[in-house]
Motif scaffolding. Structure first.
Motif, PDB file in Angstrom:
ATOM      1  N   ILE A  41       0.821  -1.204   0.000  1.00 50.98           N
ATOM      2  CA  ILE A  41       0.000   0.000   0.000  1.00 50.98           C
ATOM      3  C   ILE A  41       0.860   1.262   0.000  1.00 50.98           C
ATOM      4  O   ILE A  41       0.533   2.264  -0.662  1.00 50.98           O
ATOM      5  CB  ILE A  41      -0.950   0.014   1.212  1.00 50.98           C
ATOM      6  N   GLU A  42       1.970   1.218   0.712  1.00 50.06           N
ATOM      7  CA  GLU A  42       2.824   2.409   0.807  1.00 50.06           C
ATOM      8  C   GLU A  42       3.333   2.844  -0.566  1.00 50.06           C
ATOM      9  O   GLU A  42       3.441   4.042  -0.841  1.00 50.06           O
ATOM     10  CB  GLU A  42       4.009   2.127   1.741  1.00 50.06           C
ATOM     11  N   GLU A  86       0.476   4.635  -2.362  1.00 53.34           N
ATOM     12  CA  GLU A  86       0.163   5.925  -1.743  1.00 53.34           C
ATOM     13  C   GLU A  86       1.125   7.022  -2.193  1.00 53.34           C
ATOM     14  O   GLU A  86       0.773   8.207  -2.177  1.00 53.34           O
ATOM     15  CB  GLU A  86       0.186   5.790  -0.222  1.00 53.34           C
ATOM     16  N   LYS A  87       2.323   6.644  -2.616  1.00 52.24           N
ATOM     17  CA  LYS A  87       3.312   7.628  -3.067  1.00 52.24           C
ATOM     18  C   LYS A  87       3.003   8.168  -4.460  1.00 52.24           C
ATOM     19  O   LYS A  87       3.439   9.265  -4.806  1.00 52.24           O
ATOM     20  CB  LYS A  87       4.709   6.995  -3.062  1.00 52.24           C
ATOM     21  N   ASN A  94      -5.540   9.083  -4.526  1.00 50.80           N
ATOM     22  CA  ASN A  94      -6.220   8.436  -3.391  1.00 50.80           C
ATOM     23  C   ASN A  94      -6.067   6.928  -3.529  1.00 50.80           C
ATOM     24  O   ASN A  94      -6.084   6.393  -4.632  1.00 50.80           O
ATOM     25  CB  ASN A  94      -7.714   8.785  -3.378  1.00 50.80           C
ATOM     26  N   VAL A  95      -5.947   6.245  -2.393  1.00 50.06           N
ATOM     27  CA  VAL A  95      -5.873   4.785  -2.384  1.00 50.06           C
ATOM     28  C   VAL A  95      -6.959   4.248  -1.464  1.00 50.06           C
ATOM     29  O   VAL A  95      -7.027   4.602  -0.286  1.00 50.06           O
ATOM     30  CB  VAL A  95      -4.493   4.281  -1.902  1.00 50.06           C
TER      31      VAL A  95
END
Length: 229
Positions: free
Chosen positions: A132-133, A136-137, A141-142
């Motif tokens: 996920i990280e 997110e970069k 939006n995630v």
């Protein structure tokens, strides 16, 4: 061609992240054939590209059989054979764009996210969130779901001009059905079994409105309105 493994680590959900040293160039949504054994298993494994950096290429793969099990045992500096890139990837689009991935289907979407600005990302998992990280970069939006709640429950296709997706066939079929009657266009990346990666063996044949196509050569990415899921 043989290369060296930079790292190979478990990330969750029976999936591994592997990075391989070398100079690579490919389009988002394409794949390579990976092999780290001599005679058995007979076939190499088709794996979608996760990312390409200056020092190498990375893949996200799930252990589902003997070949991927062998890949999961590789250590730093071990040899691995890569052939590719193969296939037709995602077409770059502009506007309001959503990426939708399920399970190991999130793999090709990270490279997509880096090439399409301000896209939203929807990722569904069986037991736990992974990688996920990274998303997110690069995404605006995630959104994620885990377990019994499905990613198709939280996305509204009407909010987007384009949806680019990869994951289990039922998930992609549901999203294609959800876009019917809307102005939203969808690209799907099929996960059919492949043997040669070149379109010669016909193992990965899929059905489209214009007849049978070879997933490895004509795809793996198709427009949702064309493919029959």
């Amino acid at each position: 061609m043989d290369y060296k493994v930079i790292e190979n680590r478990y990330v969750g959900e029976d999936m591994y992240y592997i990075k391989i040293a070398g100079d690579f160039d490919a389009k988002m949504g394409q794949f390579f054939m990976l092999r780290a054994w001599d005679n058995y298993p007979l076939l190499s494994r088709p794996i979608s590209i996760y990312n390409i950096e200056e020092d190498g290429i990375s893949f996200l793969y799930k252990v589902v059989g003997e070949g991927t099990k062998i890949l999961s045992k590789l250590d730093k500096d071990d040899d691995i054979n890569l052939q590719g890139p193969y296939g037709n990837g995602y077409e770059k689009v502009k506007g309001r764009v959503a990426l939708v991935g399920g399970g190991v289907g999130i793999a090709p979407l990270y490279m997509v996210a880096q090439n399409i600005e301000n896209c939203d990302c929807y990722l569904g998992f069986r037991e736990e969130e992974i990688m996920i990280e990274d998303f997110e970069k690069v995404c605006k939006n995630v959104y994620t779901t885990v377990g019994d709640k499905f990613i198709t429950d939280i996305i509204n296709p009407k909010d987007y001009d384009y949806i680019l997706t990869c994951g289990p066939t039922p998930m992609m079929k549901k999203i294609v059905d959800m876009t019917k009657g809307t102005d939203t266009k969808i690209q799907v990346s099929l996960e059919n079994r492949m043997a040669c990666g070149l379109g010669a063996c016909l193992v990965c044949t899929c059905k489209t409105k214009s007849g049978n196509k070879k997933t490895c050569k004509d795809g793996p990415v198709f427009w949702g309105e064309d493919v029959i899921l």
